[in-house]
Motif scaffolding. Structure first.
Motif, PDB file in Angstrom:
ATOM      1  N   LEU B  81      46.492  80.943  35.441  1.00 54.73           N
ATOM      2  CA  LEU B  81      46.017  80.348  36.835  1.00 54.73           C
ATOM      3  C   LEU B  81      46.794  80.824  37.761  1.00 54.73           C
ATOM      4  O   LEU B  81      46.231  81.236  39.004  1.00 54.73           O
ATOM      5  N   ASN B  84      46.009  84.401  38.783  1.00 58.49           N
ATOM      6  CA  ASN B  84      44.504  84.442  39.287  1.00 58.49           C
ATOM      7  C   ASN B  84      44.713  83.925  40.740  1.00 58.49           C
ATOM      8  O   ASN B  84      44.263  84.593  41.807  1.00 58.49           O
ATOM      9  N   LEU B 108      36.225  91.215  39.364  1.00 51.62           N
ATOM     10  CA  LEU B 108      36.783  90.378  37.941  1.00 51.62           C
ATOM     11  C   LEU B 108      37.871  89.205  38.458  1.00 51.62           C
ATOM     12  O   LEU B 108      37.447  88.255  37.831  1.00 51.62           O
ATOM     13  N   PRO B 109      38.460  89.345  39.483  1.00 52.27           N
ATOM     14  CA  PRO B 109      39.705  88.060  39.492  1.00 52.27           C
ATOM     15  C   PRO B 109      38.627  86.971  39.930  1.00 52.27           C
ATOM     16  O   PRO B 109      39.019  85.711  39.623  1.00 52.27           O
ATOM     17  N   ALA B 111      35.591  86.237  39.166  1.00 50.52           N
ATOM     18  CA  ALA B 111      34.858  85.649  37.770  1.00 50.52           C
ATOM     19  C   ALA B 111      36.015  84.995  37.008  1.00 50.52           C
ATOM     20  O   ALA B 111      35.383  84.056  36.808  1.00 50.52           O
ATOM     21  N   TYR B 112      37.101  85.345  36.961  1.00 48.20           N
ATOM     22  CA  TYR B 112      37.995  84.704  36.189  1.00 48.20           C
ATOM     23  C   TYR B 112      38.359  83.185  36.949  1.00 48.20           C
ATOM     24  O   TYR B 112      38.738  82.201  36.348  1.00 48.20           O
ATOM     25  N   GLY B 114      36.138  81.547  38.319  1.00 51.65           N
ATOM     26  CA  GLY B 114      34.857  80.821  38.122  1.00 51.65           C
ATOM     27  C   GLY B 114      34.024  80.627  39.056  1.00 51.65           C
ATOM     28  O   GLY B 114      33.271  79.672  39.488  1.00 51.65           O
ATOM     29  N   ILE B 115      34.138  81.742  40.201  1.00 51.65           N
ATOM     30  CA  ILE B 115      33.225  81.821  41.379  1.00 51.65           C
ATOM     31  C   ILE B 115      31.701  82.358  41.050  1.00 51.65           C
ATOM     32  O   ILE B 115      31.725  83.249  40.139  1.00 51.65           O
ATOM     33  N   LYS B 116      30.669  81.988  41.341  1.00 48.66           N
ATOM     34  CA  LYS B 116      29.464  82.119  41.154  1.00 48.66           C
ATOM     35  C   LYS B 116      29.125  83.489  41.364  1.00 48.66           C
ATOM     36  O   LYS B 116      29.760  84.234  42.710  1.00 48.66           O
ATOM     37  N   PRO B 117      28.268  84.303  40.770  1.00 51.74           N
ATOM     38  CA  PRO B 117      27.928  85.666  40.860  1.00 51.74           C
ATOM     39  C   PRO B 117      27.444  86.144  42.216  1.00 51.74           C
ATOM     40  O   PRO B 117      28.090  86.956  42.864  1.00 51.74           O
ATOM     41  N   ARG B 120      30.435  85.820  44.561  1.00 54.25           N
ATOM     42  CA  ARG B 120      31.592  86.982  44.105  1.00 54.25           C
ATOM     43  C   ARG B 120      31.152  88.280  44.681  1.00 54.25           C
ATOM     44  O   ARG B 120      31.913  88.841  45.113  1.00 54.25           O
ATOM     45  N   ARG B 156      40.697  94.666  45.188  1.00 49.87           N
ATOM     46  CA  ARG B 156      40.962  93.806  43.885  1.00 49.87           C
ATOM     47  C   ARG B 156      41.957  92.675  43.971  1.00 49.87           C
ATOM     48  O   ARG B 156      41.718  91.592  43.969  1.00 49.87           O
TER      49      ARG B 156
END
Ligand code: ATP
Ligand code: MG
Lengths: 397, 221
Positions: B81, B84, B108-109, B111-112, B114-117, B120, B156
């Motif tokens: 956590l 991230n 990628l970060p 997504a990890y 938990g952000i919606k596509p 993102r 990133r």
């Protein structure tokens, strides 16, 4: 992160290296397919042998004579007298003495060697379950007159006559002329001999022109029905022992067997064959498994570094493990499934003259083993890498 | 309030004769909003220190407090956590994921996290725009130049808007023009109050920082 998202990651992971994914799936596909198909071929041939043997007639009992080394002080040959005596047994429908000889058959310019030229009585045809396809069978009258007529098997007919209609044609058997009066119905192969390659003539005709009046080779007996086969066999044995003065039954100068026993030994042979094919298949599964393991191990370095990057970006361990487990599952399940489908599709074709019959347990076993291998070697390195510190995973070589 | 507090950090590699003391008693603090450049000759322990600060590695001894929390007391999932949410790490060797587009790498970060596509994608594209790579979003790393790969790595690291940005020679592979762009981004982020620690060999890059820490043989001088 939701499962669906992780699943998409896994799909992308599989798609990112198409060659590696393809090879892994191919390895599993071939392993699974080979096992299922080879076992199906073995099973199919066992089934075929069983069916063909059933077609040979299940009521028959065969007495094979002339066993050397059995000393009784009396003649140990089977004779027509003995055959005649067997007719007295209550559970016997017919008795057909057989003389067999190997002869060259000729018709015009074509000639064909037949291993089984048989001289016998008409009862043989029903006892051996050999109906006629074309023309007619010879009768007791033909036997009484020692008529030079012959009934030939379907293979023999095609070998000798090709397109000509054999009925009524005169052929040479060992230089003697016989008239073809019938062709038998095709039986199909029952192992190593071809029952369709035969020529059957009245016993006295064969003795007079080909074999001479020596001992007969065997006697074929038909029991009144399938249930009385063992009873008939006991009666026949008793008569034979009396006629041939047998005291020690262990060294009887003849062998007696019924169709059921024949069936049992042949089926056993076929089962051995299935087991052998299964062993070959298991080896191919093993080799396939080693192939999968190899591909997965080779990619461990690359994947470990990738896992290091993902961890550095804050991927929770659970997410990484789930992703790699799904990847491995996809590869092995899809590969295994395709292999099973390919094998089942392949089993609908005739392979080396055998119609394969798929054994469900072989499908389960092949799929189980390959999926287990795929899952283990796909997820074990991943779980190890996920346990490393990011920097160690990144530096992994 | 100090974002980073390291006390008497040691890091040794190997045993016996072959022992390397990569860090040999480093004590330092970095307050919130600071912009620090770490300098020193090759092999002086800069990357080693940075990896520990980025929670990628652990020290042999000594303590590291991040936002007042002793990192050695965090478990695996808490560390994930922290990496991230709090830290953006730019590696000396980019470390992009192969056969994966620049955009997907930057996403990628998020997504990890938990952000919606949809969000993102928007944020990843914005980060790529910031480093001037909008037109290369669909390219895989092996289709990008070294400098472009470095900029993807920067995007990133920035995309989660971390409070602490760690960069190991971010301009090492860039020409002077790209270096200016990247330093511009860092200055801008520093202006927003982000804490930045970067390693560099270049004096003009270090000059943009508020202060410089110099390492020699695993010690601060
Ligand atoms: N995994 C390792 N195993 C053994 N020794 C290591 C390891 N990582 C680093 N070292 C050693 O620790 C020392 C410090 O390395 P570090 O990577 O921190 O240097 P650096 O200051 O970043 O150098 P550069 O400017 O070249 O990147 C070096 O002497 C290096 O050889
Ligand atoms: Mg370094």
């Amino acid at each position: 992160m939701s499962f669906i998202e992780i699943f998409k990651f896994a799909l992308r992971g599989v798609g990112a290296n198409k060659l590696r994914s393809g090879l892994t799936m191919l390895g599993i596909l071939i392993g699974v397919g080979a096992v299922i198909l080879l076992v199906a071929v073995g099973n199919g041939s066992a089934k075929a042998v069983e069916e063909n043997l059933q077609a040979l007639g299940t009521n028959q009992i065969t007495v094979q004579g002339g066993r050397a080394g059995a000393k009784t002080g009396y003649s140990t040959d089977l004779t027509l007298d003995i055959a005649e005596a067997l007719k007295d047994a209550p559970d016997v429908r017919s008795v057909s003495p057989l003389v067999t000889t190997s002869q060259t058959l000729t018709f015009g310019d074509s000639s064909h060697d037949v291993q089984q030229v048989i001289g016998t009585y008409p009862g043989y045809f029903t006892a051996s379950n050999s109906p006629v396809a074309k023309g007619a069978l010879f009768t007791q009258e033909d036997v009484d007159q020692a008529a030079r007529v012959v009934v030939i098997g379907s293979s023999t007919a095609t070998e000798l006559f090709a397109d000509t209609d054999p009925i009524g044609q005169r052929i040479g058997i060992g230089g003697q002329l016989f008239t073809v009066i019938g062709v038998l119905k095709e039986k199909g192969s029952a192992g190593f001999t071809n029952p369709d390659d035969t020529a059957i003539a009245p016993l006295p005709a064969v003795q007079r022109s080909l074999t001479g009046y020596g001992p007969i080779n065997s006697i074929m007996i038909e029991a009144v029905d399938a249930d009385s086969v063992s009873l008939a066999q006991a009666e026949v044995t008793a008569i034979l022992n009396a006629k041939m003065h047998v005291t020690n039954t262990a060294s009887a100068p003849y062998t007696i067997r019924n169709a059921a026993q024949l069936l049992a030994t042949r089926t056993e042979t076929a089962e051995t064959f299935t087991v052998l094919l299964g062993a070959v298949a298991a080896i191919s599964l093993l080799v396939g498994g080693i192939g999968i393991t190899n591909i997965m191990m080779v990619t461990v370095t690359e994947r470990t570094r990738e896992i290091g990057i993902r961890k550095a970006l804050g991927a929770p361990r659970r997410v990484i493990l789930t992703q790699f487990l799904i990847e491995a599952t996809l590869l092995s399940v899809v590969g295994g499934g395709l292999g099973a489908l390919a094998a089942i599709a392949g089993a609908s074709f005739t392979i080396a003259g055998v119609q394969p019959v798929v054994v469900p347990s072989s499908v389960a076993l092949a799929l189980g083993v390959s999926v287990a291998i795929g899952l283990f070697f796909g997820s074990y390195p991943a779980s190890r890498a996920a346990g490393l510190r990011p920097i160690d995973a990144l530096r992994y070589e | 309030m100090n974002v980073i507090e390291v006390q008497d950090l040691h890091k040794t590699y190997g045993h016996g004769e072959a022992t390397v003391r990569a860090l040999d008693g480093v004590t330092a603090t970095v307050p919130r909003g600071d912009y620090v450049a770490i300098m020193g000759s090759s092999g002086s322990g800069k990357s080693t220190l940075m990896n520990i600060i980025g929670c990628l590695d652990v020290p042999s001894s000594g303590t590291y407090r991040l936002d007042g929390v002793d990192v050695s007391e965090l478990d695996e999932s808490q560390l994930a956590l922290v990496r991230n949410r709090k830290i953006g790490f730019i590696f000396q060797s980019f470390n992009l994921i192969a056969r994966t587009s620049a955009l997907a790498n930057v996403e990628l970060p998020l997504a990890y996290a938990g952000i919606k596509p949809k969000e993102r994608r928007e944020r990843a594209l914005a980060a790529l725009e910031m480093v001037g790579l909008t037109d290369r979003a669909a390219h895989d790393p092996n289709q990008l130049s070294g400098g472009q790969q470095q900029r993807v790595a920067i995007a990133r690291a920035l995309v989660t808007e971390p409070a602490l940005l760690l960069a190991d020679e971010p301009t090492g592979n860039l020409d002077s023009h790209s270096t200016e762009d990247v330093m511009g981004i860092f200055s801008e982020l520093s202006g927003y109050g982000r804490t930045i620690v970067l390693i560099t060999h270049e004096d003009d890059v270090a000059a943009a920082a508020k202060r410089v820490i110099r390492l020699r043989d695993g010690r601060i001088i």
